[in-house]
Design an enzyme around this catalytic site. Structure first.
Site, PDB file in Angstrom:
ATOM      1  N   ARG A 189      -9.605   3.148  -0.272  1.00 49.40           N
ATOM      2  CA  ARG A 189      -9.935   3.467  -1.655  1.00 49.40           C
ATOM      3  C   ARG A 189     -10.367   4.931  -1.697  1.00 49.40           C
ATOM      4  NH1 ARG A 189     -12.355  -1.519  -0.382  1.00 49.40           N
ATOM      5  NH2 ARG A 189     -11.522  -3.278  -1.575  1.00 49.40           N
ATOM      6  N   HIS A 217      -4.265   5.566  -5.559  1.00 45.52           N
ATOM      7  CA  HIS A 217      -4.121   4.105  -5.504  1.00 45.52           C
ATOM      8  C   HIS A 217      -2.671   3.725  -5.202  1.00 45.52           C
ATOM      9  CE1 HIS A 217      -6.093   0.292  -6.003  1.00 45.52           C
ATOM     10  NE2 HIS A 217      -5.107  -0.153  -6.740  1.00 45.52           N
ATOM     11  N   ARG A 223      -2.335   3.678  -1.603  1.00 49.26           N
ATOM     12  CA  ARG A 223      -2.922   2.426  -1.067  1.00 49.26           C
ATOM     13  C   ARG A 223      -1.884   1.306  -1.147  1.00 49.26           C
ATOM     14  NH1 ARG A 223      -7.774  -0.081   0.151  1.00 49.26           N
ATOM     15  NH2 ARG A 223      -8.341  -1.970  -0.975  1.00 49.26           N
ATOM     16  N   HIS A 250     -10.024  -5.970   1.854  1.00 47.46           N
ATOM     17  CA  HIS A 250     -10.084  -7.036   0.863  1.00 47.46           C
ATOM     18  C   HIS A 250     -10.868  -8.216   1.418  1.00 47.46           C
ATOM     19  CE1 HIS A 250      -6.135  -5.431  -1.041  1.00 47.46           C
ATOM     20  NE2 HIS A 250      -7.190  -4.888  -1.598  1.00 47.46           N
TER      21      HIS A 250
END
Length: 340
Positions: free
Chosen positions: A186, A285, A288, A311
């Site tokens: 992130r 993002h 990612r 996660h």
């Protein structure tokens, strides 16, 4: 229990109080600074669009719909590439903005700022995501390879005669892009990294990532990434003679920790070096998504990918997996039930 007495506040006063509350929650660990920044930005955007001097309790579902539509048409100012900067908000951004307003009005009801929550009466919703997206977030292998190659080539550039040695940021920019594209952190995790978060164990370099909710994960660095990190810390990172910025890994040439908003311009600068055939605008993002997509396409263990991305649930990976060109054809060529 809902308060019995209404406290009539303007939109400006109510959103200001709510923003102060959200910022205070970062001090107790209830919210990460990055998450709090997003919530605060959304309610302040709502204040501007709804009208700061209107009474919050007088807003109806129709008023909320007007705000949601105005936000959907609002150019995505985070991007520095002209064509992308003028594009409207993505479906994901619209959904996030609506969720932020939903949480805000729940708090407004409990605080007695409104008698009725107007959000259930709002009808505007972003296009639901699912299946194949109309615009892929992940870069293809060629696009990602071109971006990484362009980033790594920065370190070999001759010095710019117009800039002093202590103003060069090529190694830093290369490290930012390569880490985003290959490790998928992130953006808040990347800019929040400190030098002491990197360590060596049994000959392998690790990054102790400080993730959401105070969770940490030790992420092994591929050798090319570790080599670039060493080059940056040895040659490209400003030497600080003061402790104001502590031990931040990524610094501006003035010695200040990079902010979240500084990362997109870094990506855009590197993108300009990519061959036009392989160039495609991308956000942090989106990189990612690129990491997740290509790790999963390479049949990397699902739980390993989950741990790389930080996660807490495997189901979250489904939102990060984009379709790659030709992958269905490749799967059918090696069908397990048919002879080769």
């Amino acid at each position: 229990m809902r308060p019995t007495r209404l406290v009539p506040l303007t939109v400006e006063n109510s959103t200001g109080r709510y923003a102060d509350l959200i910022r205070a929650k970062t001090g107790t660990g209830q919210l990460s600074p990055g998450t709090a920044e997003i919530y605060v930005r959304d309610v302040l955007t709502f204040c501007e669009m709804a009208g700061p001097h209107r009474v919050l309790d007088e807003l109806t579902g129709e008023d909320i719909d007007e705000v949601l539509l105005a936000f959907a048409r609002k150019p995505d100012g985070r991007r520095r590439v002209p064509a992308a900067a003028s594009a409207p908000q993505s479906a994901a951004s619209q959904s996030r903005f609506r969720r932020s307003l939903t949480v805000f009005f729940r708090h407004a009801v409990l605080s007695g700022w409104v008698q009725l929550d107007p959000m259930p009466a709002a009808t505007v919703r972003a296009r639901e995501r699912g299946g194949l997206r109309t615009e892929r977030r992940a870069l293809t292998r060629e696009q990602a390879g071109g971006l990484i190659t362009a980033a790594r080539s920065l370190a070999d550039d001759p010095p710019d005669a117009a800039r002093r040695d202590d103003q060069r940021t090529e190694l830093r920019d290369a490290l930012v892009v390569v880490m985003l594209a290959t490790l998928g952190p992130r953006v808040s995790e990347l800019v929040g990294a400190d030098l002491e978060h990197f360590f060596t164990s049994d000959g392998v370099r690790y990054w102790r990532v400080l993730g959401k909710g105070g969770r940490t994960r030790d992420l092994p660095l591929p050798p090319p990434v570790a080599a670039l990190l060493d080059a940056y810390t040895a040659e490209g990172r400003p030497r600080l003679d003061r402790g104001r910025e502590g031990r931040a890994l990524l610094l501006s040439w003035r010695g200040r920790r990079l902010a979240r908003g500084d990362v997109q311009p870094v990506i855009d600068r590197v993108l300009r070096r990519v061959a036009p055939a392989d160039r495609r605008a991308v956000t942090p993002h989106g990189l990612r998504h690129t990491t997740a997509t290509h790790l999963l396409a390479a049949a990397t263990d699902l739980d390993a990918v989950r741990r790389v991305l930080g996660h807490s649930d495997l189901s979250t990976l489904t939102r990060y997996r984009d379709a790659l060109p030709g992958e269905l054809e490749a799967a059918m060529r090696v069908h397990p039930l048919l002879p080769p």
